[in-house]
Motif scaffolding. Structure first.
Motif, PDB file in Angstrom:
ATOM      1  N   UNK A 178      -3.857  -4.024  12.045  1.00  0.00           N
ATOM      2  CA  UNK A 178      -2.698  -4.775  12.558  1.00  0.00           C
ATOM      3  C   UNK A 178      -2.005  -5.579  11.465  1.00  0.00           C
ATOM      4  N   UNK A 179      -2.686  -5.818  10.344  1.00  0.00           N
ATOM      5  CA  UNK A 179      -2.088  -6.585   9.247  1.00  0.00           C
ATOM      6  C   UNK A 179      -1.154  -5.718   8.411  1.00  0.00           C
ATOM      7  N   UNK A 180      -0.119  -6.338   7.866  1.00  0.00           N
ATOM      8  CA  UNK A 180       0.782  -5.632   6.951  1.00  0.00           C
ATOM      9  C   UNK A 180       0.820  -6.285   5.567  1.00  0.00           C
ATOM     10  N   UNK A 181       0.403  -7.554   5.494  1.00  0.00           N
ATOM     11  CA  UNK A 181       0.478  -8.296   4.226  1.00  0.00           C
ATOM     12  C   UNK A 181      -0.871  -8.959   3.936  1.00  0.00           C
ATOM     13  N   UNK A 182      -1.337  -8.801   2.700  1.00  0.00           N
ATOM     14  CA  UNK A 182      -2.491  -9.567   2.216  1.00  0.00           C
ATOM     15  C   UNK A 182      -1.931 -10.724   1.398  1.00  0.00           C
ATOM     16  N   UNK A 183      -2.093 -11.929   1.897  1.00  0.00           N
ATOM     17  CA  UNK A 183      -1.375 -13.087   1.359  1.00  0.00           C
ATOM     18  C   UNK A 183      -1.920 -13.574   0.022  1.00  0.00           C
ATOM     19  N   UNK A 184      -1.151 -14.431  -0.579  1.00  0.00           N
ATOM     20  CA  UNK A 184      -1.453 -15.004  -1.877  1.00  0.00           C
ATOM     21  C   UNK A 184      -2.856 -15.617  -1.923  1.00  0.00           C
ATOM     22  N   UNK A 185      -3.661 -15.194  -2.915  1.00  0.00           N
ATOM     23  CA  UNK A 185      -4.990 -15.761  -3.171  1.00  0.00           C
ATOM     24  C   UNK A 185      -5.926 -15.678  -1.964  1.00  0.00           C
ATOM     25  N   UNK A 186      -5.736 -14.667  -1.152  1.00  0.00           N
ATOM     26  CA  UNK A 186      -6.506 -14.532   0.082  1.00  0.00           C
ATOM     27  C   UNK A 186      -8.015 -14.566  -0.165  1.00  0.00           C
ATOM     28  N   UNK A 187      -8.478 -13.760  -1.142  1.00  0.00           N
ATOM     29  CA  UNK A 187      -9.911 -13.711  -1.469  1.00  0.00           C
ATOM     30  C   UNK A 187     -10.162 -14.225  -2.894  1.00  0.00           C
ATOM     31  N   UNK A 188      -9.332 -15.127  -3.336  1.00  0.00           N
ATOM     32  CA  UNK A 188      -9.431 -15.664  -4.704  1.00  0.00           C
ATOM     33  C   UNK A 188     -10.821 -16.278  -4.930  1.00  0.00           C
ATOM     34  N   UNK A 189     -11.465 -15.893  -6.012  1.00  0.00           N
ATOM     35  CA  UNK A 189     -12.745 -16.498  -6.374  1.00  0.00           C
ATOM     36  C   UNK A 189     -13.930 -16.010  -5.559  1.00  0.00           C
ATOM     37  N   UNK A 190     -13.742 -14.962  -4.765  1.00  0.00           N
ATOM     38  CA  UNK A 190     -14.872 -14.389  -4.004  1.00  0.00           C
ATOM     39  C   UNK A 190     -15.606 -13.433  -4.943  1.00  0.00           C
ATOM     40  N   UNK A 191     -16.395 -13.988  -5.848  1.00  0.00           N
ATOM     41  CA  UNK A 191     -16.941 -13.195  -6.943  1.00  0.00           C
ATOM     42  C   UNK A 191     -18.084 -12.279  -6.552  1.00  0.00           C
ATOM     43  N   UNK A 192     -18.498 -12.303  -5.261  1.00  0.00           N
ATOM     44  CA  UNK A 192     -19.500 -11.341  -4.782  1.00  0.00           C
ATOM     45  C   UNK A 192     -18.867 -10.234  -3.945  1.00  0.00           C
ATOM     46  N   UNK A 193     -17.601 -10.373  -3.634  1.00  0.00           N
ATOM     47  CA  UNK A 193     -16.923  -9.383  -2.799  1.00  0.00           C
ATOM     48  C   UNK A 193     -16.630  -8.130  -3.612  1.00  0.00           C
ATOM     49  N   UNK A 194     -17.259  -7.031  -3.196  1.00  0.00           N
ATOM     50  CA  UNK A 194     -17.120  -5.816  -3.990  1.00  0.00           C
ATOM     51  C   UNK A 194     -16.659  -4.607  -3.187  1.00  0.00           C
ATOM     52  N   UNK A 195     -16.671  -4.727  -1.885  1.00  0.00           N
ATOM     53  CA  UNK A 195     -16.348  -3.562  -1.063  1.00  0.00           C
ATOM     54  C   UNK A 195     -15.410  -3.966   0.067  1.00  0.00           C
ATOM     55  N   UNK A 196     -14.257  -3.346   0.101  1.00  0.00           N
ATOM     56  CA  UNK A 196     -13.306  -3.654   1.167  1.00  0.00           C
ATOM     57  C   UNK A 196     -12.396  -2.445   1.381  1.00  0.00           C
ATOM     58  N   UNK A 197     -12.072  -2.167   2.628  1.00  0.00           N
ATOM     59  CA  UNK A 197     -11.175  -1.060   2.954  1.00  0.00           C
ATOM     60  C   UNK A 197      -9.785  -1.613   3.244  1.00  0.00           C
ATOM     61  N   UNK A 198      -8.783  -1.122   2.513  1.00  0.00           N
ATOM     62  CA  UNK A 198      -7.415  -1.566   2.713  1.00  0.00           C
ATOM     63  C   UNK A 198      -6.682  -0.513   3.537  1.00  0.00           C
ATOM     64  N   UNK A 199      -6.264  -0.846   4.748  1.00  0.00           N
ATOM     65  CA  UNK A 199      -5.625   0.139   5.631  1.00  0.00           C
ATOM     66  C   UNK A 199      -4.251   0.580   5.118  1.00  0.00           C
ATOM     67  N   UNK A 200      -3.779   1.690   5.654  1.00  0.00           N
ATOM     68  CA  UNK A 200      -2.476   2.220   5.263  1.00  0.00           C
ATOM     69  C   UNK A 200      -1.328   1.321   5.727  1.00  0.00           C
ATOM     70  N   UNK A 201      -1.564   0.499   6.748  1.00  0.00           N
ATOM     71  CA  UNK A 201      -0.498  -0.372   7.269  1.00  0.00           C
ATOM     72  C   UNK A 201      -0.106  -1.481   6.301  1.00  0.00           C
ATOM     73  N   UNK A 202      -0.954  -1.765   5.330  1.00  0.00           N
ATOM     74  CA  UNK A 202      -0.653  -2.841   4.382  1.00  0.00           C
ATOM     75  C   UNK A 202       0.514  -2.414   3.495  1.00  0.00           C
ATOM     76  N   UNK A 203       1.564  -3.196   3.520  1.00  0.00           N
ATOM     77  CA  UNK A 203       2.765  -2.888   2.729  1.00  0.00           C
ATOM     78  C   UNK A 203       2.912  -3.791   1.512  1.00  0.00           C
ATOM     79  N   UNK A 204       2.126  -4.885   1.508  1.00  0.00           N
ATOM     80  CA  UNK A 204       2.268  -5.825   0.393  1.00  0.00           C
ATOM     81  C   UNK A 204       0.938  -6.526   0.126  1.00  0.00           C
ATOM     82  N   UNK A 205       0.556  -6.533  -1.145  1.00  0.00           N
ATOM     83  CA  UNK A 205      -0.598  -7.332  -1.587  1.00  0.00           C
ATOM     84  C   UNK A 205      -0.047  -8.382  -2.526  1.00  0.00           C
ATOM     85  N   UNK A 206      -0.103  -9.622  -2.097  1.00  0.00           N
ATOM     86  CA  UNK A 206       0.546 -10.697  -2.859  1.00  0.00           C
ATOM     87  C   UNK A 206      -0.307 -11.130  -4.055  1.00  0.00           C
ATOM     88  N   UNK A 207       0.288 -11.966  -4.871  1.00  0.00           N
ATOM     89  CA  UNK A 207      -0.310 -12.400  -6.134  1.00  0.00           C
ATOM     90  C   UNK A 207      -1.699 -13.015  -5.924  1.00  0.00           C
TER      91      UNK A 207
END
Length: 371
Positions: free
Chosen positions: A325-354
């Motif tokens: 349902x999301x279309x935008x991954x906002x600014x610094x959404x997962x900033x500093x999540x230094x253990x996050x290594x696996x994530x699926x980005x759906x086709x609906x995402x039209x923008x990944x912000x800074x």
């Protein structure tokens, strides 16, 4: 010039016709009369160690104190234990004690207890503010209204609330460092802003089953809170409501919430897990910022927006899902999540912000669906 103005006034006053002079004098006398009545109405009288203001129109009495605005924290009106009677006699008339007035016991640091009768209906603004040495209090069921700041900075460990309260006002128990547990009666629908903020010893909260709204920063800095269960009646939660509750390990949210507010759980460094209800469509900025013990988050499918920094600095987060349902991954959404290594980005995402994944382990190989 001042003398000239006085002379001009006297000259004008003397030149008035006698009838107008009489009218002017009558107005002056009436003004003085009503002013004296107002002063008399606000005058307090001491009966058996308690100060009251009496209202003959309702035959009601309000408990007051000798509050000094110049030295508010040096109030010597009351000390020891004060017992307020249900009825008090003054000038051969019997009055019912109906209220505890604004600032009545403000700053009475020698006060150790107050017994409130079952006739009191309201407690005024800052009525018991900074009464450090009161350790326990019971509010009778006659109390239906408590105004803002009434118990700000009090020292009690326990307070029993009236079952007939419908709202807990702003900053009602702000900074009560010894309060350990609170049971919120089932008639309460609203908790105001900063109501329990800074209650550093508060470990247990039992919410009203009819609670609909919790105000901004209501439980902020309650560092001893361990687990919270919010009833399904809740639909509105203010910004930063549980911010910096550093001891909180788990929370159960209402299934009828539409939004998780800005900074709602920011700085909850012990929070290990949270189940976001399917009803939630929006997560505010910095909602879970700095939740360093959070390892996994499940985001509901109906979510339409996530604010910037929502999961930033969640240094233990290893897994998160992104709904279609999301279309935008906002600014610094997962900033500093230094253990996050696996994530699926759906086709609906039209923008990944800074900086959405800056300082995380996310790379192109993790993007399993094309953006």
């Amino acid at each position: 010039k001042k003398q000239e103005n006085i002379w001009n006034f006297q000259k004008h006053f003397v030149s008035l016709p006698s009838k107008q002079i009489i009218l002017v004098m009558r107005r002056i006398v009436l003004s003085l009369f009503w002013g004296l009545l107002a002063i008399r109405a606000m005058a307090s009288y001491k009966v058996d160690g308690v100060y009251y203001v009496f209202d003959e129109s309702t035959m009601g009495a309000t408990v007051v104190g000798l509050y000094d605005y110049a030295a508010p924290y040096n109030n010597k009106s009351y000390s020891g234990e004060v017992i307020i009677p249900e009825h008090v006699t003054w000038n051969k008339k019997v009055y019912t004690v109906k209220a505890i007035g604004n600032y009545a016991f403000y700053g009475c640091d020698n006060l150790t207890g107050v017994k409130i009768p079952n006739s009191v209906e309201e407690i005024g603004v800052s009525a018991f503010c900074s009464c450090y040495n009161i350790t326990e209090m019971t509010l009778p069921n006659s109390v239906t209204s408590i105004f803002n700041d009434a118990f700000y900075g009090c020292g009690f460990q326990k307070i029993t609330l009236s079952n007939n309260l419908s709202e807990l006002g702003d900053r009602l128990f702000f900074g009560c460092p010894n309060l350990q547990t609170i049971i919120i009666p089932d008639n309460v629908g609203v908790i105001g802003k900063e109501t329990f903020r800074g209650c550093s010893s508060l470990k247990s909260v039992i919410f009203s089953i009819n609670l609909t709204s919790i105000g901004e920063s209501a439980f902020r800095d309650c560092i001893s809170l361990d687990r919270i269960v919010i009833p399904n009646s809740l639909t509105n939660m203010g910004d930063r409501v549980f911010m910096d509750c550093s001891g909180m390990k788990a929370i159960t949210l209402s299934n009828n919430m539409a939004d998780i507010s800005i900074g709602a759980f920011s700085g909850c460094i012990s929070l290990e897990s949270v189940q976001i209800p399917e009803s939630v469509t929006s997560i505010g900025s910095s909602a879970f910022w700095g939740c360093t013990s959070l390892t996994e988050i499940t985001i509901p499918d109906k979510l339409s927006s996530i604010g910037s920094y929502a999961f930033a600095s969640c240094t233990s987060l290893v897994k998160a899902n992104i709904p279609h349902s999301l279309t935008v991954l906002s600014n610094s959404l997962f900033y500093g999540c230094n253990c996050l290594s696996d994530i699926i980005i759906p086709q609906n995402i039209t923008s990944i912000e800074e900086k959405a994944f800056m300082k995380s382990k996310i790379g192109r190989a993790s993007c399993r669906e094309r953006v």
